[in-house]
Each structure stands twice: as C-alpha cells, then as structure tokens.
Design a protein around this motif. Structure first.
Motif, PDB file in Angstrom:
ATOM      1  N   GLY A  84       0.833  -1.200   0.000  1.00 60.25           N
ATOM      2  CA  GLY A  84       0.000   0.000   0.000  1.00 60.25           C
ATOM      3  C   GLY A  84       0.861   1.242   0.000  1.00 60.25           C
ATOM      4  O   GLY A  84       2.098   1.150  -0.049  1.00 60.25           O
ATOM      5  N   GLU A  85       0.216   2.419   0.074  1.00 61.74           N
ATOM      6  CA  GLU A  85       1.018   3.640  -0.022  1.00 61.74           C
ATOM      7  C   GLU A  85       1.685   4.031   1.304  1.00 61.74           C
ATOM      8  O   GLU A  85       2.876   4.293   1.342  1.00 61.74           O
ATOM      9  CB  GLU A  85       0.170   4.794  -0.574  1.00 61.74           C
ATOM     10  CG  GLU A  85      -1.052   5.105   0.267  1.00 61.74           C
ATOM     11  CD  GLU A  85      -2.006   6.081  -0.422  1.00 61.74           C
ATOM     12  OE1 GLU A  85      -2.702   5.649  -1.341  1.00 61.74           O
ATOM     13  OE2 GLU A  85      -2.040   7.243  -0.025  1.00 61.74           O
ATOM     14  N   ALA A  86       0.888   4.063   2.376  1.00 63.97           N
ATOM     15  CA  ALA A  86       1.412   4.526   3.659  1.00 63.97           C
ATOM     16  C   ALA A  86       0.402   4.193   4.754  1.00 63.97           C
ATOM     17  O   ALA A  86      -0.787   4.028   4.461  1.00 63.97           O
ATOM     18  CB  ALA A  86       1.637   6.040   3.611  1.00 63.97           C
ATOM     19  N   PRO A  87       0.841   4.122   6.000  1.00 65.37           N
ATOM     20  CA  PRO A  87      -0.115   3.853   7.073  1.00 65.37           C
ATOM     21  C   PRO A  87      -1.138   4.975   7.204  1.00 65.37           C
ATOM     22  O   PRO A  87      -0.815   6.145   6.974  1.00 65.37           O
ATOM     23  CB  PRO A  87       0.762   3.812   8.332  1.00 65.37           C
ATOM     24  CG  PRO A  87       2.170   3.773   7.871  1.00 65.37           C
ATOM     25  CD  PRO A  87       2.209   4.314   6.483  1.00 65.37           C
ATOM     26  N   GLY A  88      -2.356   4.608   7.566  1.00 63.98           N
ATOM     27  CA  GLY A  88      -3.378   5.601   7.915  1.00 63.98           C
ATOM     28  C   GLY A  88      -3.438   5.738   9.432  1.00 63.98           C
ATOM     29  O   GLY A  88      -2.529   5.269  10.140  1.00 63.98           O
ATOM     30  N   GLU A  91      -3.546   2.397  11.385  1.00 65.96           N
ATOM     31  CA  GLU A  91      -2.286   1.668  11.222  1.00 65.96           C
ATOM     32  C   GLU A  91      -1.182   2.315  12.068  1.00 65.96           C
ATOM     33  O   GLU A  91      -0.371   1.624  12.686  1.00 65.96           O
ATOM     34  CB  GLU A  91      -1.869   1.650   9.736  1.00 65.96           C
ATOM     35  CG  GLU A  91      -2.753   0.794   8.854  1.00 65.96           C
ATOM     36  CD  GLU A  91      -4.127   1.395   8.538  1.00 65.96           C
ATOM     37  OE1 GLU A  91      -4.266   2.644   8.648  1.00 65.96           O
ATOM     38  OE2 GLU A  91      -5.046   0.642   8.186  1.00 65.96           O
ATOM     39  N   PRO A  97       0.044  -2.670   9.100  1.00 62.22           N
ATOM     40  CA  PRO A  97      -0.623  -2.143   7.901  1.00 62.22           C
ATOM     41  C   PRO A  97      -2.022  -2.719   7.702  1.00 62.22           C
ATOM     42  O   PRO A  97      -2.293  -3.853   8.099  1.00 62.22           O
ATOM     43  CB  PRO A  97       0.286  -2.581   6.745  1.00 62.22           C
ATOM     44  CG  PRO A  97       1.246  -3.552   7.285  1.00 62.22           C
ATOM     45  CD  PRO A  97       1.166  -3.554   8.776  1.00 62.22           C
ATOM     46  N   PHE A  98      -2.857  -1.929   7.092  1.00 58.80           N
ATOM     47  CA  PHE A  98      -4.206  -2.356   6.700  1.00 58.80           C
ATOM     48  C   PHE A  98      -4.975  -3.026   7.844  1.00 58.80           C
ATOM     49  O   PHE A  98      -5.326  -4.207   7.773  1.00 58.80           O
ATOM     50  CB  PHE A  98      -4.143  -3.279   5.469  1.00 58.80           C
ATOM     51  CG  PHE A  98      -3.819  -2.535   4.200  1.00 58.80           C
ATOM     52  CD1 PHE A  98      -4.813  -1.854   3.498  1.00 58.80           C
ATOM     53  CD2 PHE A  98      -2.518  -2.476   3.723  1.00 58.80           C
ATOM     54  CE1 PHE A  98      -4.513  -1.138   2.343  1.00 58.80           C
ATOM     55  CE2 PHE A  98      -2.209  -1.757   2.567  1.00 58.80           C
ATOM     56  CZ  PHE A  98      -3.212  -1.096   1.890  1.00 58.80           C
ATOM     57  N   ASN A 125       3.860  -1.251   3.281  1.00 58.95           N
ATOM     58  CA  ASN A 125       3.570   0.013   2.598  1.00 58.95           C
ATOM     59  C   ASN A 125       4.853   0.601   2.041  1.00 58.95           C
ATOM     60  O   ASN A 125       5.950   0.261   2.515  1.00 58.95           O
ATOM     61  CB  ASN A 125       2.971   1.016   3.589  1.00 58.95           C
ATOM     62  CG  ASN A 125       1.513   0.736   3.889  1.00 58.95           C
ATOM     63  OD1 ASN A 125       0.684   0.684   2.984  1.00 58.95           O
ATOM     64  ND2 ASN A 125       1.188   0.542   5.157  1.00 58.95           N
ATOM     65  N   HIS A 199      -7.076   0.052  -4.732  1.00 54.07           N
ATOM     66  CA  HIS A 199      -6.879   0.079  -3.289  1.00 54.07           C
ATOM     67  C   HIS A 199      -8.177  -0.396  -2.630  1.00 54.07           C
ATOM     68  O   HIS A 199      -9.268  -0.014  -3.075  1.00 54.07           O
ATOM     69  CB  HIS A 199      -6.565   1.524  -2.864  1.00 54.07           C
ATOM     70  CG  HIS A 199      -6.025   1.621  -1.472  1.00 54.07           C
ATOM     71  ND1 HIS A 199      -6.819   1.467  -0.359  1.00 54.07           N
ATOM     72  CD2 HIS A 199      -4.772   1.832  -1.010  1.00 54.07           C
ATOM     73  CE1 HIS A 199      -6.066   1.596   0.722  1.00 54.07           C
ATOM     74  NE2 HIS A 199      -4.821   1.814   0.353  1.00 54.07           N
TER      75      HIS A 199
HETATM   76  N1  URA Z   1      -3.882   2.386   3.190  1.00 57.11           N
HETATM   77  C1  URA Z   1      -2.640   2.032   2.837  1.00 57.11           C
HETATM   78  O1  URA Z   1      -2.192   2.294   1.732  1.00 57.11           O
HETATM   79  N2  URA Z   1      -1.906   1.373   3.734  1.00 57.11           N
HETATM   80  C2  URA Z   1      -2.359   1.017   4.934  1.00 57.11           C
HETATM   81  O2  URA Z   1      -1.627   0.390   5.688  1.00 57.11           O
HETATM   82  C3  URA Z   1      -3.677   1.392   5.267  1.00 57.11           C
HETATM   83  C4  URA Z   1      -4.408   2.075   4.379  1.00 57.11           C
END
Ligand code: URA
Length: 227
Positions: A84-88, A91, A97-98, A125, A199
C-alpha cells in the motif's frame, strides 16, 4: 513481549550472571538455527532484525510525528507481497498495515483466493510512517523510505508484488498515469513481477471497482498457482 523487551530481558539475565562484562563468541552456533528450516529463505529472525534496525528512523520529518513505525506484517517467506502507499490513522496507532476498514476488505479479498495475511502473504507500505491527514507520500519521503521496502523484498523474495492503488503503483513504477493504464499489465519492479490493482479503500467508496478487483485477484491466484 516485544523483541526489544526480549533483548532487554536477555541482557539483564546476562548481567545478573556475568556482571557488566559482555562475552561474545566467534564460534558458530552449534545448533541449527531457524535459517536452516528452508534453505535460501529468510526467516522472521532476519526480517525482525531489519525491523529493529530501522524502527527509530528519523530520515524524513514523518518520523517525528508517528505513533508507531509500521514495518509490515506477514509471512517472511511469502510468495505474494501486497504494498500500500502509507499507514493511515488506525495503522499508525496499531503499528500494523491495513487494520482499518480497508484492511478488513483486503482480508476478505485474500480469503476469496484462499489466502490470508501471515500465510504466504506479506503486507507492507511504501512509507512506514503516516503522512499528516493521510496526504499522498512526497517524493522526498519515498526517496528515504523505498530502500526499506527494497530490503524487505530482498529478504522475502516474493514471486509477485501487488501494488494496492494508484498512489502505490505510480510511486513504485515512477509513472504518473491513471490506475487503468497500470492495471492488467505485468511490470518489473527491480526484478520482481509487479501488478497494480485498486486500493481496498476505493472499493469501499465505489462498489463498481469490486468487479475489476476480483478479476485482478483471480489473475493473481492463477499466476501464483503456476509460478
Ligand atoms: N492504506 C494504505 O495504503 N496502507 C495502509 O496500511 C492502510 C491504508
């Protein structure tokens, strides 16, 4: 108990036994280590060690505002690496992650192809720290963080990488094009085949994306069966 706690406890025990002298041996461990379980494959040990070595990272400003460094989770010998792109927010709070609603959607998709995180699957991510207000990663942040992903890939040696969403896809492939143009093609990411799909959060926003995502994951399932 975290790895840090385990290491701390170990050194406390060593100190209790031997005082403040630290004894290190050059002799190889006579017992087969976990590395011997699967020849050529890295184990949690090596990945954990790498995690511990980078989890205090302050290479970019995101390090100063994170709650947790989100290294990644799953099977260290995974054949499938989801990126994925980055933690939200969730997360960042949980250090995994996710884990929010998108994460539940991702787990459901994986279940549909008879997979789950931790069993043949690793999830990470591009960025390991949460950007403020979930904004897109900046090129300067990617530049600092992407080498960590590259090392994870070197250790895990997945058969396939799947970038989740346009931002992850364009960041890894260095091409600023719509997701549609990245989908349905096998790209090369530093020697590992890479596909791009929607996504999971996009599926929550627009259920029209569910069908093409299912097509993508069927392709992923079949590819892994034949790889
Ligand atoms: N979206 C992401 O791209 N990564 C995560 O870990 C959570 C949401």
């Amino acid at each position: 108990m975290t790895t840090k706690d385990t290491i701390h406890q170990y050194f406390k025990q060593q100190q209790a036994l031997y005082g403040n002298e630290l004894y290190l041996s050059n002799e190889p461990d006579p017992l087969p280590g976990p590395e011997s379980v699967k020849e050529g494959a890295e184990t949690h040990g090596a990945l954990d060690e790498f995690h511990q070595s980078i989890c205090q990272c302050l290479e970019c400003p995101l390090g100063a505002c994170r709650t947790n460094f989100v290294f990644g989770v799953g099977d260290p010998n995974a054949e499938l690496l989801l990126v994925g792109e980055a933690p939200g927010e969730q997360e960042d709070l949980r250090g995994e992650p996710f884990v929010g609603r998108a994460g539940k959607m991702l787990d459901d998709i994986l279940k549909a192809i008879h997979k789950k995180r931790g069993d043949g699957v690793y999830i990470a991510n591009v960025l390991k720290c949460r950007p403020p207000n979930n904004r897109d990663p900046l090129p300067s942040e990617v530049e600092k963080c992407e080498p960590y992903l590259l090392e994870q890939i070197r250790q895990i040696q997945p058969k396939l990488i799947v970038a989740l969403g346009r931002v992850a896809g364009k960041t890894l492939l260095k091409m600023d094009v719509p997701l549609k143009e990245m989908r349905d093609k096998t790209h090369d990411y530093n020697g590992t085949p890479l596909r791009v799909t929607y996504h999971p959060a996009a599926l929550l926003r627009n259920s029209n994306f569910k069908k093409p995502t299912w097509v993508d994951f069927q392709w992923i399932r079949d590819y892994l069966q034949n790889a």
